[in-house]
Structure formats: C-alpha cells, structure tokens
Design a protein around this motif. Sequence first.
Motif, PDB file in Angstrom:
ATOM      1  N   VAL A   1      -0.823 -10.592   5.751  1.00  8.43           N
ATOM      2  CA  VAL A   1      -2.065 -10.297   5.027  1.00  8.43           C
ATOM      3  C   VAL A   1      -1.779 -10.069   3.546  1.00  8.43           C
ATOM      4  CG1 VAL A   1      -3.972  -8.653   4.800  1.00  8.43           C
ATOM      5  CG2 VAL A   1      -3.217  -9.376   7.069  1.00  8.43           C
ATOM      6  N   LEU A   2      -0.648  -9.413   3.225  1.00  6.48           N
ATOM      7  CA  LEU A   2      -0.302  -9.184   1.822  1.00  6.48           C
ATOM      8  C   LEU A   2       0.005 -10.502   1.110  1.00  6.48           C
ATOM      9  CD1 LEU A   2       1.947  -5.971   1.911  1.00  6.48           C
ATOM     10  CD2 LEU A   2      -0.501  -6.163   1.493  1.00  6.48           C
ATOM     11  N   GLY A   3       0.591 -11.470   1.839  1.00  6.53           N
ATOM     12  CA  GLY A   3       0.832 -12.796   1.259  1.00  6.53           C
ATOM     13  C   GLY A   3      -0.465 -13.489   0.900  1.00  6.53           C
ATOM     14  N   TYR A   4      -1.434 -13.416   1.814  1.00  2.00           N
ATOM     15  CA  TYR A   4      -2.771 -13.971   1.551  1.00  2.00           C
ATOM     16  C   TYR A   4      -3.419 -13.277   0.358  1.00  2.00           C
ATOM     17  CZ  TYR A   4      -7.845 -14.405   2.197  1.00  2.00           C
ATOM     18  OH  TYR A   4      -9.194 -14.586   2.002  1.00  2.00           O
ATOM     19  N   MET A   5      -3.272 -11.964   0.309  1.00  2.00           N
ATOM     20  CA  MET A   5      -3.872 -11.177  -0.774  1.00  2.00           C
ATOM     21  C   MET A   5      -3.256 -11.532  -2.129  1.00  2.00           C
ATOM     22  SD  MET A   5      -3.997  -7.041  -0.918  1.00  2.00           S
ATOM     23  CE  MET A   5      -4.601  -6.160  -2.358  1.00  2.00           C
ATOM     24  N   SER A   6      -1.932 -11.705  -2.154  1.00  2.00           N
ATOM     25  CA  SER A   6      -1.276 -12.038  -3.425  1.00  2.00           C
ATOM     26  C   SER A   6      -1.709 -13.410  -3.914  1.00  2.00           C
ATOM     27  CB  SER A   6       0.250 -11.984  -3.251  1.00  2.00           C
ATOM     28  OG  SER A   6       0.710 -13.085  -2.491  1.00  2.00           O
ATOM     29  N   GLN A   7      -1.951 -14.340  -2.991  1.00  2.00           N
ATOM     30  CA  GLN A   7      -2.416 -15.672  -3.382  1.00  2.00           C
ATOM     31  C   GLN A   7      -3.840 -15.611  -3.928  1.00  2.00           C
ATOM     32  OE1 GLN A   7      -1.102 -19.080  -1.259  1.00  2.00           O
ATOM     33  NE2 GLN A   7      -3.176 -19.889  -0.994  1.00  2.00           N
ATOM     34  N   GLU A   8      -4.679 -14.781  -3.286  1.00  2.00           N
ATOM     35  CA  GLU A   8      -6.055 -14.628  -3.749  1.00  2.00           C
ATOM     36  C   GLU A   8      -6.120 -14.015  -5.149  1.00  2.00           C
ATOM     37  OE1 GLU A   8      -9.400 -15.091  -1.942  1.00  2.00           O
ATOM     38  OE2 GLU A   8      -7.974 -16.659  -1.407  1.00  2.00           O
ATOM     39  N   LEU A   9      -5.223 -13.047  -5.390  1.00  2.00           N
ATOM     40  CA  LEU A   9      -5.231 -12.363  -6.688  1.00  2.00           C
ATOM     41  C   LEU A   9      -4.403 -13.094  -7.741  1.00  2.00           C
ATOM     42  CD1 LEU A   9      -4.741  -8.646  -5.528  1.00  2.00           C
ATOM     43  CD2 LEU A   9      -6.870  -9.761  -6.177  1.00  2.00           C
ATOM     44  N   GLY A  10      -3.555 -14.026  -7.276  1.00  2.00           N
ATOM     45  CA  GLY A  10      -2.714 -14.751  -8.219  1.00  2.00           C
ATOM     46  C   GLY A  10      -1.594 -13.915  -8.798  1.00  2.00           C
ATOM     47  N   VAL A  11      -1.086 -12.975  -7.993  1.00  2.00           N
ATOM     48  CA  VAL A  11       0.004 -12.101  -8.447  1.00  2.00           C
ATOM     49  C   VAL A  11       1.130 -12.163  -7.415  1.00  2.00           C
ATOM     50  CG1 VAL A  11      -1.502 -10.532  -9.719  1.00  2.00           C
ATOM     51  CG2 VAL A  11      -1.008 -10.060  -7.313  1.00  2.00           C
ATOM     52  N   PRO A  12       2.370 -11.804  -7.794  1.00  2.00           N
ATOM     53  CA  PRO A  12       3.478 -11.805  -6.824  1.00  2.00           C
ATOM     54  C   PRO A  12       3.245 -10.779  -5.711  1.00  2.00           C
ATOM     55  CG  PRO A  12       4.290 -11.684  -9.094  1.00  2.00           C
ATOM     56  CD  PRO A  12       2.812 -11.477  -9.159  1.00  2.00           C
ATOM     57  N   VAL A  13       3.890 -11.014  -4.573  1.00  2.00           N
ATOM     58  CA  VAL A  13       3.726 -10.118  -3.416  1.00  2.00           C
ATOM     59  C   VAL A  13       4.195  -8.709  -3.739  1.00  2.00           C
ATOM     60  CG1 VAL A  13       4.360  -9.733  -0.998  1.00  2.00           C
ATOM     61  CG2 VAL A  13       4.000 -12.053  -1.821  1.00  2.00           C
ATOM     62  N   ASN A  14       5.271  -8.600  -4.522  1.00  2.00           N
ATOM     63  CA  ASN A  14       5.807  -7.260  -4.780  1.00  2.00           C
ATOM     64  C   ASN A  14       4.866  -6.390  -5.604  1.00  2.00           C
ATOM     65  OD1 ASN A  14       6.077  -8.620  -7.173  1.00  2.00           O
ATOM     66  ND2 ASN A  14       8.177  -7.942  -7.572  1.00  2.00           N
ATOM     67  N   GLN A  15       3.830  -6.996  -6.221  1.00  2.00           N
ATOM     68  CA  GLN A  15       2.858  -6.204  -6.977  1.00  2.00           C
ATOM     69  C   GLN A  15       1.754  -5.633  -6.088  1.00  2.00           C
ATOM     70  OE1 GLN A  15       1.248  -7.753 -10.615  1.00  2.00           O
ATOM     71  NE2 GLN A  15       3.225  -8.532 -11.316  1.00  2.00           N
ATOM     72  N   VAL A  16       1.610  -6.184  -4.881  1.00  2.00           N
ATOM     73  CA  VAL A  16       0.581  -5.647  -3.977  1.00  2.00           C
ATOM     74  C   VAL A  16       1.195  -4.847  -2.829  1.00  2.00           C
ATOM     75  CG1 VAL A  16      -1.097  -7.447  -4.479  1.00  2.00           C
ATOM     76  CG2 VAL A  16       0.529  -7.788  -2.621  1.00  2.00           C
ATOM     77  N   ALA A  17       2.518  -4.957  -2.619  1.00  2.00           N
ATOM     78  CA  ALA A  17       3.172  -4.265  -1.504  1.00  2.00           C
ATOM     79  C   ALA A  17       3.383  -2.795  -1.848  1.00  2.00           C
ATOM     80  CB  ALA A  17       4.508  -4.924  -1.183  1.00  2.00           C
ATOM     81  N   LYS A  18       2.954  -1.935  -0.954  1.00  2.00           N
ATOM     82  CA  LYS A  18       3.138  -0.491  -1.103  1.00  2.00           C
ATOM     83  C   LYS A  18       3.522   0.104   0.239  1.00  2.00           C
ATOM     84  CE  LYS A  18      -0.007   0.468  -4.971  1.00  2.00           C
ATOM     85  NZ  LYS A  18      -1.153   1.289  -5.423  1.00  2.00           N
ATOM     86  N   ALA A  19       3.935   1.381   0.224  1.00  2.00           N
ATOM     87  CA  ALA A  19       4.257   2.084   1.465  1.00  2.00           C
ATOM     88  C   ALA A  19       3.393   3.328   1.584  1.00  2.00           C
ATOM     89  CB  ALA A  19       5.736   2.482   1.488  1.00  2.00           C
ATOM     90  N   GLY A  20       3.347   3.889   2.803  1.00  2.00           N
ATOM     91  CA  GLY A  20       2.639   5.147   3.021  1.00  2.00           C
ATOM     92  C   GLY A  20       1.134   5.022   2.890  1.00  2.00           C
ATOM     93  N   PRO A  21       0.486   6.121   2.472  1.00  2.00           N
ATOM     94  CA  PRO A  21      -0.977   6.115   2.339  1.00  2.00           C
ATOM     95  C   PRO A  21      -1.487   5.026   1.404  1.00  2.00           C
ATOM     96  CG  PRO A  21      -0.138   8.355   2.214  1.00  2.00           C
ATOM     97  CD  PRO A  21       1.052   7.453   2.212  1.00  2.00           C
ATOM     98  N   GLY A  22      -0.663   4.645   0.415  1.00  2.00           N
ATOM     99  CA  GLY A  22      -1.074   3.585  -0.509  1.00  2.00           C
ATOM    100  C   GLY A  22      -1.335   2.271   0.201  1.00  2.00           C
ATOM    101  N   LEU A  23      -0.544   1.991   1.233  1.00  2.00           N
ATOM    102  CA  LEU A  23      -0.750   0.773   2.024  1.00  2.00           C
ATOM    103  C   LEU A  23      -1.970   0.917   2.921  1.00  2.00           C
ATOM    104  CD1 LEU A  23       0.225  -2.007   3.157  1.00  2.00           C
ATOM    105  CD2 LEU A  23       1.469  -0.696   4.866  1.00  2.00           C
ATOM    106  N   ALA A  24      -2.066   2.047   3.633  1.00  2.00           N
ATOM    107  CA  ALA A  24      -3.110   2.218   4.642  1.00  2.00           C
ATOM    108  C   ALA A  24      -4.502   2.397   4.038  1.00  2.00           C
ATOM    109  CB  ALA A  24      -2.779   3.416   5.529  1.00  2.00           C
ATOM    110  N   PHE A  25      -4.592   3.075   2.900  1.00  5.10           N
ATOM    111  CA  PHE A  25      -5.909   3.437   2.369  1.00  5.10           C
ATOM    112  C   PHE A  25      -6.289   2.722   1.074  1.00  5.10           C
ATOM    113  CE2 PHE A  25      -4.408   7.347   4.651  1.00  5.10           C
ATOM    114  CZ  PHE A  25      -5.248   7.188   5.759  1.00  5.10           C
ATOM    115  N   VAL A  26      -5.388   1.905   0.536  1.00 12.12           N
ATOM    116  CA  VAL A  26      -5.715   1.171  -0.703  1.00 12.12           C
ATOM    117  C   VAL A  26      -5.496  -0.330  -0.523  1.00 12.12           C
ATOM    118  CG1 VAL A  26      -5.182   0.865  -3.148  1.00 12.12           C
ATOM    119  CG2 VAL A  26      -5.171   3.164  -2.154  1.00 12.12           C
TER     120      VAL A  26
END
Length: 629
Positions: free
Chosen positions: A335-360
């Motif tokens: 899903v993060l790969g799809y999201m990075s393609q939609e936003l046009g940014v690298p995957v590492n800019q959308v990947a987070k851990a913890g509450p940041g992943l679950a709630f943002v």
Amino acid sequence: LTQPVAPDLLVSPSSQDGDLGSECPEDRGNWTGRLDFLLSCIGYCVGLGNVWRFPYRAYTNGGGAFLVPYFIMLAICGIPIFFMELSLGQFSSLGPLAVWKISPLFKGVGMGTILIVSLVAIYYNMIIAYVLFYLFASLTSDLPWQHCGNWWNTDLCLDHHVIKAGNNTLPVNISNTVSPSEEYWSRYVLHIQGSSGIGDPGRIRWNLCLCLLLSWTIVYLCILKGVKSSGKVVYFTATFPYLILVMLLIRGVTLEGAWKGIQFYLTPQFDHLLSSKVWIEAALQIFYSLGVGFGGLLTFASYNTFHQNIYRDTFIVTLGNAITSILAGFAIFSVLGYMSQELGVPVNQVAKAGPGLAFVVYPQAMTMLPLSPFWSFLFFFMLLTLGLDSQFAFMETIVTAVTDEFPYYLRPKKASFSAVICVALFLMGLILTTEGGMYWLVLLDDYSAGFGLMVVVITTCLVVTRVYGMKRFCRDIHMMLGFKPGPYFRACWMVLSPATMMALLVYNIVKYQPSEYGNYRFPTWAEVLGILMGVLSCLMIPLGMVVAVLQEEGTLWEVGAQQASRPATDWGPSLEENRTGTYVASLAGSQSPKPLMVHLRKYGGITSYENTAMQLEREMEEEDEEESM
C-alpha cells in the motif's frame, strides 16, 4: 456378613472421587480446551508491533537481509526463553508472583514484572481507544481525514488530489505542507495544539475519554470469568486479524506501484549485517514481539493441565508470530508503494513506524482507494482485535498474580477484583486523554518496559539455571513432558540467552537517547521521571530479597539468604497426583505418601507418565546416595 472393603489400589478407575476428578485446581479455573491456550498465546504475541514496528525495522536494517539476524535471534533468545516461561507456569500452576516459591529470595522479580505490566496496560489501552475512535470515524461515506477545509485544518494542509493534479503540469513542492490525515490526527483527535508540552496537559478530550472507557469495558467483560471467558473470545480475536490481513494483502499487491513498495521492503542489503545495530534491532524485535518477561506466557501456561505439550506449542507460536510479521510487511509496504506512486515521492518519505503509520500514513493511503471507508474500517478493526487479546493477557497477568497470593480472600471475588483493577487503571490513564496526553503516552512507551524488563528476564534466566539448578529444572520438565530438554535449550538457557539479553541491556544504556515526539524535546524532569519508572521495577528485586531474608529464622544474613534461595516446601506441581520424588507429600495437608498410588487409583494402570515418575524417583534416589557418599 460384612462386605469386604477393596484396598485403595484395587478401586475401579471409574469410581467417583471429588479430589481426583480434575487434573487442574477447580477453585483456580483452567482452560476449557487445549486450543484456548494456543490461541491465547498467538493472540498475545501477535499484536500491534507486528504491523507497525516489524516492517519499518526490516526496511531500515537491510531489507530482506534483516531476516537473517531476525531468525538467528529468534533461535538464540526467543524460543528458549519462551519455553522457559511456559514450563515454569505449567509446572507450578502459579502466577508471576507465587511462582517465586521456586526461590523466595527473588520474589522481587515477580513484583517488578507486575509493576511493568501495570504501566504497559495503562497506555496500551489508550492506543486501543485511539483505534476505536478511528473505527467509529470510518462509519461514514467520506472519511473525515480525506480533504482539507475542515475547522481543524491549517493553511499548510494539502491533499493528494491537488498533488496528483499538480504532477500533471508542474511539480508541487510538498516539503512545507501537511497531509489532511496528519492534521486530523494531531489537531482533531489529539488536539495537541491545546498543550505546550508534557507539563501542560490541558483539558480532557471527552470523546477520547469515552473511547477509553469503552475499551476498558470491553476488556473487563472479556476477562470477567478469567480464562474461561477470555479463552473463548480469542477464538475470534486471534483468528479474525489473519482474515483481514489476507484481504489487505490481496488488495495491496493488486494496486499500481505495489511492487515498488515490496521491493523497497525486501531488497537485501547484506552489508548491513556487519553492523552491530542490526543484530541488536533484531533481538529487540524478537524480545518485545514475543512478549517474554511480561508474565503473560507464564500466566496462560499456569492454567494448563500438567502434561500439556508446551514444547510443540512453543514452536507453533514463535514461528507463527515471525511469519505473521513478514506477511504484515507485505500488506503494509504494498500500500505504501501505491501511495508513493500516487504522491510522486520516494517510498522512504511515506514510510513510518508506530502510531505514525497506524494513524497518519495508512489512513491517508486508504483515502486513495475506491470504497475507502470499507478498507479503513477493516484496517482499524484488525488493529482492535490485535490489541485486545494482548490487553487480555496483561490484565489476566495482574489479576492472577494477586489472586494467587491471596487465594482465600480474592479467588471467590475474582470478578469484583478484576473490576477494581480495571477502574483503577482507567483512572490512572485519564491523563492520556488530555490535549497533552500523547506526550505522557510516549514517555510510558519509552521507559515503562525498557531496561527494567530486560533486567527481569536476565534475572529469571540466571535464577532458574544457577540458583534453582539446570539439572533440577530439566528434571521438572521431564516429569511434565516425558523427556528432558536437549543440548540446544540447555546451552541457550545457560549462556546464549542471558548473554544476548546482557548485550541488549548494555546497548540500551550506552545508546540512550532522550525521548522526543516530533520536534518536541522532553524536559529534564520528565526524563528523570521516565528513568525512575524503569529503575523502580529493578529496585523491586533487592527489596524482595530484604523482605525474604527478614522472614527467615536466624540472625545471620548469609544463613537467611541461603535459606530463602531454596525452593519453598510446597514448591512443585499443584496437584498431589502429579508429585513424585522430592515433591512427594510436600503439599499442605497432604496425606498420601506416594502420589503414584493416586495415579493407579485414577487411571487403573500405569501410563507413560507414571513410568517417567518412577524413573525420576530412581534417578533422584541415586543422586541422593552419591551426595551422601
């Protein structure tokens, strides 16, 4: 003429005898089926960390190469300590406090465990409250974090539709913008702008307070009758997340750009294996994911029958937990790969851990899918079920530990006592529902189960193998399972597992970093408070030693400590029929000189376990003769 009376050994095995009707203590309760225990352990181990911590740890520590240290650490310290905890609980049928009859001098280890679990239970249920909040928010046709323009949004808000439109013409600079999901989380759910820091909690957020009350109510209703009720609930809460995870995985891998995320997640970078940090991270992931040291495993095993095959269950749960973590990584990163393609940014800019992943991040990704409320509801329902069965274990650990200490007073009133504990922890958690509650949650998360938990696990391992004795412990397992642990387990318990835990402890102390949340740095007094939380659980160990020595007869500390380090007279299997060798007739009020006769009376013959019992008795008699010579 009087009828001849049959000797005890000739009584039919079908004869009804109230004392011998069950292999578990009736007044304590026990699992109603063998799957109850297995599913409870799976539900306890497979929690939120499998979804929001493992995938992030994997990609930051070498991608697919991270699996090498992960499985090595699983073999060195995960599986052996897991099996040790289950063995202690099942052998004694006692909770995390009373189990220290094995060596009363170290009862403070159990006190430290209960303190740690209580602190974790407070903030863990707050996370479940956040999940409930998002679950209810998903029951709508348009997700509230989908667009900007709400009262909580700022001028920095920029949603992905605008970004996508901008990519068709000119690139949009998103470095100084905030996603709608991030502002929904921080400015609406937390309302963190109403607090200036941890020392200024602000007002209570009543919608969060009600969610916290609901989560505690759910937990209480599920543990109302102890393992007899929670053991049935886990049939749903431990299995349903797998169904949702598979659905999210199938949906994720069919999205455009999904393989970009999966490639980012699994591409092996073997040069990372030369870094000690990667091995430490793998050990930490194993340590917290399996939940060793929290007392939950020991508590669950204490409700087993004496001969339950926990050896098999150990491998099922630990390997199942590892496979679940890997699958969750595919579901998340596709899903993060799809999201990075939609936003046009690298995957590492959308990947987070913890509450940041679950709630943002993941909620934002959900808004990009068709039927976004449906997928959002499924995701948060999965998090709810993952979190609940871990919380069941925490609560059952606390309740069982205290009721085993005061069985005559508390066991008949276990439901009322559970209610008191739930209400007390709910009231303590109210500060987490304030506008600055997230700062307190981060502090609890960072310090409550940090180095204190490692000290507890290291001490347990050393006491069982050095003080109680490896030979005696292996003999106890032989009595239970019919075979002794092999060289692999003995080597891990004696050397490898405690050494790995010590390395983790030293690493955590040397690499200590102050807590932070976003750009907010915690003040010194908050750091000191956090460190005290960890130190307090460690101080329980010497405090328990002082109390144990003072309770022994004699004036000399050396003599008192030596006596207190020996197992209590009533240490051993809880039922007289399971006691052999040195454990014969050591129960209070015991009348039977040979529990083997009780076996013969119950089963009408000698089983493999009775053969084991007789073999153990012979071994112990030979050892006693050797010592006397």
